[in-house]
Scaffold this active site. Structure first.
Site, short mmCIF file in Angstrom:
data_model
loop_
_atom_site.label_atom_id
_atom_site.label_comp_id
_atom_site.label_asym_id
_atom_site.label_seq_id
_atom_site.Cartn_x
_atom_site.Cartn_y
_atom_site.Cartn_z
CG HIS A 113 -2.08 0.92 1.16
ND1 HIS A 113 -2.24 1.96 2.06
CD2 HIS A 113 -3.12 1.00 0.29
CE1 HIS A 113 -3.34 2.63 1.76
NE2 HIS A 113 -3.89 2.08 0.69
CE LYS A 115 -1.21 4.55 -2.06
NZ LYS A 115 -1.94 4.09 -0.88
CG ASP A 120 18.87 10.79 -10.51
OD1 ASP A 120 18.83 9.68 -11.09
OD2 ASP A 120 18.70 11.88 -11.10
CG HIS A 285 -7.45 8.21 -0.97
ND1 HIS A 285 -6.12 8.05 -1.30
CD2 HIS A 285 -7.97 6.96 -0.95
CE1 HIS A 285 -5.85 6.77 -1.48
NE2 HIS A 285 -6.95 6.09 -1.27
CE LYS A 287 -4.17 6.83 2.27
NZ LYS A 287 -5.59 6.64 2.37
CG ASP A 292 1.11 19.93 21.10
OD1 ASP A 292 -0.09 20.18 21.32
OD2 ASP A 292 1.80 19.23 21.86
#
Length: 416
Positions: A113, A115, A120, A285, A287, A292
């Protein structure tokens, strides 16, 4: 290596596909030596086709291009799409593909899952954005709201190592680059992975620690919200201490059942002062979270049983006041302009008959990862995806990469 705070980094927040795709494609076009890419989904739409084009361009320039896709999320990638890549030398790998049963994808659990893009060994991207047109506003009312970051500095070496650790058993040659450790800014960043080996709870534990130490504010914007009891307890305890705790969750869900599970928890949180908004402009979608004025996180991990206990995930945790404030201002605007707030009184009406259902559903979902653990475990092996017909190679178990993968690719109707 993950789990180590690295000083001397630079970070930029990228909101939605409109900011993410042009930037990552620009960086791939400028790649000189190597592009490593992991993703859950590639679709053959305008985004997927542009990704294919920039990867082929890079490979033609002599850049080593290696990608890994998930066998569930990217089950519908066509043979011609893959063949166009592999003809130019792009190495394509699939994580745990399985044939469909009665037209349904069956490899549901322990997904790749993450991404991640590393270019380089000098810059990288991390977030929750897949390669599909539903991350663009012109997709329509179901376009996703999502986030990623671009980073440079010593943290890139950790991301490079993390990605190579997944890919290495399938690669015949070592990486041609030595990832940078040169400072490019003043931001402190830590990479945390979630796997089914040595890092099963790292991301969750970082959330718990940050929430436990919260003093003024907590904002969590998460697509699929059904966290462990430890996270729920710390959210509630923070609100009891007088910390302003705000959750931004899905109000226009892409999966109705996910919203239903989240709403089972609302009363538990609202009665101790947690503020809950549902984002209604488009499916959320993202996350992301902040605590603080310094701590923030962006990555692929939802706060649900799949992400916290089964999938391979990667989040960056950031200690920087400017980045924290930028994310806070954005989420504050999101809540004010595009969200509805839930009130405790609304949820209490008729709650008595739902209480037993809430109890049973919560404890079933909470124990779901252990139940899923009874299923046969994936062995760890990653092999090239071969678009041409022929006999499948015999998989060789490897202790590093988490899955049995086979060279298989087929075109069927997309299910999303």
């Amino acid at each position: 290596m993950s789990g180590v705070w690295r000083d001397g980094n630079q970070i930029e927040l990228l909101i939605n596909g409109e900011e993410y795709y042009p930037r990552v494609f620009e960086r791939i076009r400028a790649a000189r030596v190597e592009v490593l890419l992991e993703t859950f989904i590639i679709f053959e739409d305008k985004v997927g086709m542009e990704l294919q084009a920039v990867l082929i361009e890079a490979a033609k320039r002599g850049v080593r291009v290696v990608i890994a896709v998930d066998g569930y999320g990217t089950a519908d990638l066509g043979k011609e799409y893959v063949a166009a890549l592999t003809r130019e030398g792009v190495k394509v790998h699939v994580f745990d593909p399985s044939p469909r049963r009665l037209g349904m994808r069956t490899n549901l659990f322990r997904r790749l899952h993450r991404k991640i893009v590393v270019i380089d060994g000098e810059r990288a991207f991390v977030g929750g954005i897949n390669y599909s047109a539903d991350h663009l506003g012109d997709f329509g009312e179901m376009a996703k709201q999502d986030y990623a970051v671009e980073v440079t500095g010593p943290i890139v070496a950790d991301l490079h190592t993390c990605t190579l650790r997944l890919l290495r058993p399938a690669l015949a040659e070592p990486s041609p680059v030595q990832a940078t450790t040169r400072a490019t800014g003043e931001v402190r960043i830590m990479l945390l992975e979630r796997d089914n080996d040595r890092h099963t709870t790292d991301i969750e534990e970082q959330y718990v620690t940050a929430l436990r130490n919260a003093k003024e504010r907590v904002v969590v914007a998460n697509a699929y919200f059904f966290p462990s009891y430890s996270v729920l307890r710390e959210l509630r305890n923070a609100a009891r201490r007088g910390v302003k705790v705000v959750l931004i969750l899905q109000g226009q869900p892409d999966m109705q059942w996910a919203q239903g599970f989240s709403r089972l928890l609302y009363n538990y949180l609202l009665r101790d002062g947690v503020v809950i908004y549902e984002y209604c402009q488009r499916p959320l979608h993202g996350k992301v979270a902040l605590v603080d004025h310094e701590w923030s996180t962006v990555g692929s991990s939802n706060l649900d049983p799949l992400s916290l206990a089964l999938n391979l995930e990667a989040n960056l945790f950031v200690r920087d006041r400017d980045f924290n404030q930028q994310l806070h201002e954005h989420l504050e605007q999101l809540a004010a302009e595009h969200c509805k707030r839930f009130q405790l009184e609304r949820l209490l009406r008729g709650y008595w008959w739902r209480a037993p259902l809430v109890f049973l559903c919560f404890h079933f979902v909470r124990l779901f990862p252990a139940i899923a653990g009874w299923l046969p475990a994936h062995r760890k092996n990653l092999q090239p995806l071969d678009p041409t017909p022929g006999p499948e190679p015999e998989p060789k178990p490897d202790p590093i990469v988490e899955s049995v993968t086979k060279p298989c690719c087929y075109k069927e109707e997309k299910t999303g």
